[in-house]
Design a protein around this motif. Structure first.
Motif, PDB file in Angstrom:
ATOM      1  N   LEU A  87       4.436  -4.896   0.795  1.00 38.41           N
ATOM      2  CA  LEU A  87       3.155  -5.581   0.881  1.00 38.41           C
ATOM      3  C   LEU A  87       2.229  -4.952   1.916  1.00 38.41           C
ATOM      4  O   LEU A  87       1.265  -5.572   2.360  1.00 38.41           O
ATOM      5  CB  LEU A  87       3.384  -7.071   1.192  1.00 38.41           C
ATOM      6  CG  LEU A  87       4.160  -7.824   0.114  1.00 38.41           C
ATOM      7  CD1 LEU A  87       4.497  -9.232   0.575  1.00 38.41           C
ATOM      8  CD2 LEU A  87       3.393  -7.851  -1.195  1.00 38.41           C
ATOM      9  N   GLY A  88       2.512  -3.705   2.275  1.00 38.69           N
ATOM     10  CA  GLY A  88       1.604  -2.963   3.141  1.00 38.69           C
ATOM     11  C   GLY A  88       0.302  -2.699   2.396  1.00 38.69           C
ATOM     12  O   GLY A  88       0.233  -2.783   1.170  1.00 38.69           O
ATOM     13  N   LYS A  89      -0.743  -2.367   3.123  1.00 43.04           N
ATOM     14  CA  LYS A  89      -2.071  -2.208   2.518  1.00 43.04           C
ATOM     15  C   LYS A  89      -2.090  -1.234   1.341  1.00 43.04           C
ATOM     16  O   LYS A  89      -2.759  -1.475   0.348  1.00 43.04           O
ATOM     17  CB  LYS A  89      -3.083  -1.766   3.567  1.00 43.04           C
ATOM     18  CG  LYS A  89      -3.451  -2.858   4.519  1.00 43.04           C
ATOM     19  CD  LYS A  89      -4.515  -2.412   5.484  1.00 43.04           C
ATOM     20  CE  LYS A  89      -4.845  -3.542   6.441  1.00 43.04           C
ATOM     21  NZ  LYS A  89      -5.899  -3.164   7.372  1.00 43.04           N
ATOM     22  N   ARG A  90      -1.353  -0.137   1.446  1.00 49.17           N
ATOM     23  CA  ARG A  90      -1.388   0.898   0.400  1.00 49.17           C
ATOM     24  C   ARG A  90      -0.703   0.458  -0.894  1.00 49.17           C
ATOM     25  O   ARG A  90      -1.095   0.868  -1.969  1.00 49.17           O
ATOM     26  CB  ARG A  90      -0.740   2.167   0.887  1.00 49.17           C
ATOM     27  CG  ARG A  90      -1.491   2.828   1.991  1.00 49.17           C
ATOM     28  CD  ARG A  90      -0.823   4.097   2.404  1.00 49.17           C
ATOM     29  NE  ARG A  90      -1.474   4.618   3.595  1.00 49.17           N
ATOM     30  CZ  ARG A  90      -1.236   5.792   4.099  1.00 49.17           C
ATOM     31  NH1 ARG A  90      -0.350   6.585   3.524  1.00 49.17           N
ATOM     32  NH2 ARG A  90      -1.858   6.187   5.172  1.00 49.17           N
ATOM     33  N   THR A  91       0.333  -0.342  -0.773  1.00 51.51           N
ATOM     34  CA  THR A  91       1.137  -0.685  -1.950  1.00 51.51           C
ATOM     35  C   THR A  91       1.007  -2.140  -2.369  1.00 51.51           C
ATOM     36  O   THR A  91       1.573  -2.541  -3.381  1.00 51.51           O
ATOM     37  CB  THR A  91       2.623  -0.397  -1.672  1.00 51.51           C
ATOM     38  OG1 THR A  91       3.025  -1.135  -0.514  1.00 51.51           O
ATOM     39  CG2 THR A  91       2.860   1.085  -1.437  1.00 51.51           C
ATOM     40  N   ARG A  92       0.269  -2.927  -1.618  1.00 48.54           N
ATOM     41  CA  ARG A  92       0.193  -4.377  -1.834  1.00 48.54           C
ATOM     42  C   ARG A  92      -0.259  -4.752  -3.246  1.00 48.54           C
ATOM     43  O   ARG A  92       0.406  -5.511  -3.945  1.00 48.54           O
ATOM     44  CB  ARG A  92      -0.752  -5.000  -0.811  1.00 48.54           C
ATOM     45  CG  ARG A  92      -0.924  -6.492  -0.950  1.00 48.54           C
ATOM     46  CD  ARG A  92      -1.881  -7.030   0.098  1.00 48.54           C
ATOM     47  NE  ARG A  92      -1.407  -6.633   1.416  1.00 48.54           N
ATOM     48  CZ  ARG A  92      -2.193  -6.523   2.472  1.00 48.54           C
ATOM     49  NH1 ARG A  92      -3.487  -6.755   2.381  1.00 48.54           N
ATOM     50  NH2 ARG A  92      -1.689  -6.167   3.637  1.00 48.54           N
ATOM     51  N   GLU A  93      -1.393  -4.243  -3.656  1.00 45.75           N
ATOM     52  CA  GLU A  93      -1.960  -4.648  -4.949  1.00 45.75           C
ATOM     53  C   GLU A  93      -1.026  -4.289  -6.105  1.00 45.75           C
ATOM     54  O   GLU A  93      -0.794  -5.092  -7.008  1.00 45.75           O
ATOM     55  CB  GLU A  93      -3.341  -4.026  -5.157  1.00 45.75           C
ATOM     56  CG  GLU A  93      -4.142  -4.686  -6.250  1.00 45.75           C
ATOM     57  CD  GLU A  93      -4.420  -6.172  -6.007  1.00 45.75           C
ATOM     58  OE1 GLU A  93      -4.396  -6.939  -6.991  1.00 45.75           O
ATOM     59  OE2 GLU A  93      -4.651  -6.584  -4.855  1.00 45.75           O
TER      60      GLU A  93
END
Length: 135
Positions: A107-113
């Motif tokens: 759920l880090g910014k790069r992989t969240r979506e």
């Protein structure tokens, strides 16, 4: 450790907001089920656990490192957590529930979506299957 929250963590709230915005309705931290899953979706017969990488010993993750002090205590505690998780997931699967695990590092910014979209797809796709879907 008394300040560590067991529910309503920021990552749990993030996942629940996403699922609610996508139209899914659920119960949270339902005590009727082993492990009190973070999200229970009765319509889809699916439970979701949102796990912190440190507390649940996420293998191969940079967020999981063993503390340098009191190593014996932490090793025992975190190993018990991992064994408990496996037992609870097995019990839920035996009860006919699909189990999905979302890890904090996903759920880090790069992989969240991408991870949230994949979670939605895991929940609504092929609702007839009852296998353990941990990832």
């Amino acid at each position: 450790m008394s300040r560590i929250r067991g529910k309503d963590t920021s990552i749990e709230v993030m996942v629940r907001r996403y699922l609610f915005a996508r139209g899914l309705r659920f119960r949270k931290n339902d005590r009727r089920y082993p492990g009190h899953p973070d999200v229970v979706l009765p319509k889809w017969h699916t439970v979701v656990f949102v796990n912190g990488c440190f507390w649940h010993m996420h293998e191969g993750c940079s967020k999981h490192t063993m503390p340098k002090s009191n190593v014996e205590f932490w090793t025992a505690k975190l190993t018990r957590n991992r064994e408990r998780d496996a037992r609870q997931h097995r019990q839920l699967a035996e009860m006919g529930w699909r189990v999905i695990v979302v890890w904090e590092c996903e759920l880090g910014k790069r992989t969240r979506e991408a991870r949230l979209e994949r979670l939605y797809g895991q929940i609504v796709a092929d609702s007839g299957r009852r296998e353990d879907r941990t990832s």
